[in-house]
Enzyme design. Structure first.
Site, PDB file in Angstrom:
ATOM      1  N   HIS A 415      52.632  31.893  57.534  1.00 24.40           N
ATOM      2  CA  HIS A 415      54.088  31.761  57.567  1.00 24.40           C
ATOM      3  C   HIS A 415      54.671  31.588  56.165  1.00 24.40           C
ATOM      4  CE1 HIS A 415      57.882  29.496  57.824  1.00 24.40           C
ATOM      5  NE2 HIS A 415      58.124  30.344  58.810  1.00 24.40           N
ATOM      6  N   GLU A 675      32.330  56.254  19.962  1.00 27.66           N
ATOM      7  CA  GLU A 675      32.627  54.997  19.269  1.00 27.66           C
ATOM      8  C   GLU A 675      31.627  54.719  18.142  1.00 27.66           C
ATOM      9  OE1 GLU A 675      32.391  51.980  22.306  1.00 27.66           O
ATOM     10  OE2 GLU A 675      30.684  52.965  23.238  1.00 27.66           O
ATOM     11  N   CYS A 749      40.708  55.431  24.389  1.00 29.01           N
ATOM     12  CA  CYS A 749      40.938  54.259  25.245  1.00 29.01           C
ATOM     13  C   CYS A 749      40.871  52.963  24.443  1.00 29.01           C
ATOM     14  CB  CYS A 749      39.925  54.221  26.388  1.00 29.01           C
ATOM     15  SG  CYS A 749      38.204  54.132  25.851  1.00 29.01           S
TER      16      CYS A 749
END
Length: 803
Positions: A415, A675, A749
């Site tokens: 609720h 990288e 990225c």
């Protein structure tokens, strides 16, 4: 077939009958008539009419008496509201209904019982207001439900109680606030055969994600026993997500369900709560087959109504059959303006007091009013933070004036969660002990901006709200992708204009959702440290095979991200923890060497084929295979990090193929992180064994300039160790040229484009295919890239004039 002005069976009703029998009952009639034949199971029943309601109130003089009681009411005076509401309800329940109305109800009940070959059938008696945009169509639990009612006498009493519930304190207050005439609404009472969910399970299903508004999933919450414990917040439910396009379960979180509500066949009250044996508390309340069946029905119901739906269901423990018991339109997220991106950000964090499940994505702050009994709500002041065990509909008059809400119990469909979502109030549910740890008078900040987890911090902390209208934002030629780690944020971040995910990090999922070193899971049975075993057992409760816990949790995290951006590409990088980071996982120190420089040590590709780590890497492969094949998310592409040599790349791919991830099979593409300078110097050779590159500019910078970005030493200073260094830019430009020559995709990225707009512009000039950015920089960078691409086109156009 029974036909009169007082009662109609479901088969006589359609959705057009809302003015006669209310939204809930009209919907049951519509589904009974239209969807039963499509396989959606709905039990028979009947509904009293609006005419019958008005006849009851007019013929007995109740209407004028109620008007007199409500005259001069000020809903801000909570004590007076409670007194008047109670007086009206008692009056209605004590008033005898007209004989012809009673006769019609009992006759219908006998006919329903005979249809099921039972003398006095047990029924659920539910209220249904006769207007779609009024209380029960938008607020949780505005009217009452009575379960396991049997016999004509008890049924008539339950009908009067339902009618009385149209005048609960929260319903009166809501109508006054919305300026609705109390008598412009009538109440229909639905009577439906009960499901023996007390012996089975029940729950709530949404055909939309309730937190983000993401429409490609079905969310199912379930518990053992009757469903009232979900709404009342007594039990945190199991949570399942089913991805609509593939029909697969992509996420499953089982809670500890300590009690269940059952029929009380001998007691005064028709239902009661009983304790579930500890051995059964973590068992799934629904089987995978039942989850998938429910999701299929949910999609059929959504398709029929042509809008997202809020659906209740029950599983009969005797027959094993599943039934839909209610369906109504979802009225919060489906009406949200999806073009407006609203981002709440906490400027600084304070002392954490408690955490739980977040509802919404906002932040609120105020003085705590710890309130454990609804009778005290007249003491609550606007702008305070409500801290309580749980809420029910009686709390609504103060919930709407709260700055935030924090509860001990409950899940996403309790609720407190439903009403807070409706009101747009930040809420943290299921904290376990907030009412013990947080005292009245304390200033707190309730933070729901960080994803699935919600946090309560000490003090009123500063925060900001950023709003962006992205309706007319154009798409640049350069793809703008996102860096994503947290599955919890995937659905909400998917609304940011994007071209997919350029980097999904497994490390975040392993660290936050698994927490245990994979080798410790594989070696669980032979571990000698009993405290460690106990800790692992607690986290992996319900899993006899501990390594399967790793596979399932990893697959679910990855699948959530892939589903959020489907069918756009999601490039998932294989785990790239360094030794010191792996050692921080539970049980990790036993498996990780101590390295003086982990940044350039045992990481990335070199781990995957090493005998020590190979068994753990196979678990990763199993998880990714599960996402692509079992869950059908073939938009997942794999990326290999820190691959030093061509031989390493080949060796890793051989192991992947042996574990069901063969490059080119079922459309699988495998990328490599660029990288290490060697990746660029030998780019032509890497092009022969990989489908594309993603530039990891952080590592490329440190290895080009000989700086350890993890050390924090004196060399790691601005101007020396960032991607804008000329040597780094030359290497990146060279890679882009080689990738273009061999028709390989190339993106970036690393952090650079997110931090430095001019670096992003350089990449566009070089012709990079995609930029993958942190979500909070996507909008600003997209605008900058659009401007840069326009400048490039203009300059090239001018050159064409001269040549």
């Amino acid at each position: 077939m029974l036909k009169n002005k007082f009662v109609h069976f479901f088969k006589e009703l359609t959705i057009k009958d809302v003015p006669m029998v209310g939204g809930k009952n009209a919907s049951l009639g519509e589904m009974y008539g239209r969807l039963l034949k499509k396989g959606v199971k709905i039990l028979n029943g009947f509904a009293t009419t609006a005419a019958a309601y008005n006849y009851f109130l007019d013929s007995t003089g109740l209407k004028n008496k109620i008007k007199g009681i409500l005259k001069g009411l000020d809903t801000r005076n909570v004590k007076d509201l409670m007194r008047r509401g109670e007086t009206i309800r008692k009056l209605i329940v004590a008033t005898e209904m007209p004989k012809d109305f009673k006769k019609a109800i009992v006759k219908a009940y006998r006919e329903l019982s005979a249809g099921y070959k039972v003398k006095d059938i047990h029924v659920a008696v539910r209220s249904s207001a006769t207007a779609e945009d009024l209380p029960d169509a938008s607020f949780a639990g505005q009217q009452e439900t009575y379960l396991n009612v049997s016999g004509g006498k008890d049924l008539l009493l339950a009908v009067r109680k339902c009618i009385a519930s149209l005048f609960t304190d929260r319903a009166i207050s809501y109508r006054v606030d919305k300026k609705f005439d109390h008598f412009s609404i009538a109440l229909s009472v639905g009577v439906q055969k009960m499901v023996r969910a007390d012996l089975g399970s029940s729950g709530v299903m949404f055909t939309i994600d309730t937190e983000s508004g993401f429409r490609n999933v079905v969310l199912i919450n379930s518990i053992f026993g009757l469903g009232e414990n979900i709404v009342q917040g007594h039990v945190t439910p199991d949570e399942f997500y089913v991805f609509k396009p593939t029909g697969a379960i992509i996420s499953k979180n089982l809670s500890r369900k300590n009690v269940k509500m059952i029929y009380n066949l001998k007691g005064k009250n028709p239902v009661k709560n009983v304790v579930i044996p500890e051995a059964d508390q973590l068992k799934a309340s629904l089987s995978d087959k039942q989850v998938l069946q429910l999701a299929k029905w949910g999609m059929l119901i959504e398709e029929h109504y042509k809008r997202p739906m809020d659906i209740e269901f029950a599983v009969d423990g005797q027959s094993g059959e599943t039934y839909i018991t209610q369906a109504r339109p979802e009225t919060v997220q489906s009406l949200r303006a999806v073009n407006i991106i609203e981002d709440y950000k906490l400027n600084k964090k304070g002392k954490l007091i408690v955490s739980g499940q977040s509802v919404g994505s906002k932040i609120g702050a105020g003085i705590v009013n710890r309130m454990m009994d609804v009778k005290d709500i007249n003491k609550f002041k606007p702008g305070q933070v409500l801290v309580t065990d749980m809420t029910d509909p009686d709390w609504e008059p103060i919930m709407k004036i709260a700055a935030a809400i924090v509860t001990d119990k409950g899940g996403r469909t309790c609720h407190a969660a439903i009403v807070s979502r409706e009101l747009g109030i930040p809420c943290v549910v299921g904290t376990g002990n907030a009412s013990i740890k947080i005292k009245s008078g304390l200033a707190v900040t309730v933070d729901c901006s960080a994803g699935e987890a919600g946090f309560v911090y000490e003090g009123k902390l500063p925060f900001k709200i950023e709003t962006t209208d992205v309706k007319n934002l154009k798409r640049p030629k350069t793809k703008i992708m996102m860096n994503v780690g947290e599955p919890d944020m995937a659905f909400s971040n998917s609304f940011i204009p994007n071209d997919g995910v350029g980097l999904a990090r497994l490390e975040f999922i392993i660290n936050n959702y698994i927490k245990i070193h994979p080798l410790a899971l594989l070696d669980f049975k032979i571990l000698k440290d009993q405290k460690l075993k106990e800790k692992i057992s607690q986290l992996t409760a319900g899993y006899a095979n501990k390594s399967q816990y790793f596979v399932d949790r990893l697959a679910q995290g990855v699948a959530t991200i892939c589903a959020a951006y489907y069918p756009k590409d999601v490039i998932v990088r294989l785990s790239d923890f360094k030794t010191n980071e792996y050692a921080n996982l539970i049980g990790g120190t036993a498996y990780e060497p101590i390295e003086s420089n982990p940044m350039i040590g045992w990481r990335g590709a070199s781990r995957y084929y090493s005998p020590q780590f190979l068994p753990a890497f196979k678990l990763e492969c199993q998880a990714i295979k599960k996402v692509r094949e079992e869950m059908g998310l073939k938009n997942l592409k794999v990326m290999v990090p820190f691959c030093r040599t061509i031989e390493e790349g080949k060796r890793v791919q051989e192991i992947m193929a042996e574990n069901g991830l063969k490059r080119g099979q079922n459309g699988l593409e495998i990328y490599v992180m660029a990288e290490i300078p060697a990746n660029i110097i030998l780019a032509d050779k890497f092009c022969h064994i990989f489908d594309g590159f993603s530039i990891g500019s952080n590592d490329l910078t440190q290895l080009t300039l000989g700086i350890d970005r993890d050390s924090g030493g004196s060399l790691n200073v601005a101007g020396v160790s960032n991607e804008k260094n000329e040597a780094v830019k030359i290497l990146i430009g060279q890679l882009i040229k080689v990738a273009k020559k061999y028709r390989r995709k190339v993106g970036i990225c690393g952090q650079g484009p997110s931090d430095f707009p001019d670096f992003a512009e350089f990449l566009v000039e070089e012709g990079i295919d995609s930029l993958s950015l942190n979500p909070d920089t996507v909008i600003a960078t997209t605008i900058a890239i659009l401007k840069k691409e326009k400048e490039i086109r203009r300059s090239r156009g001018l050159l064409n004039l001269f040549f």
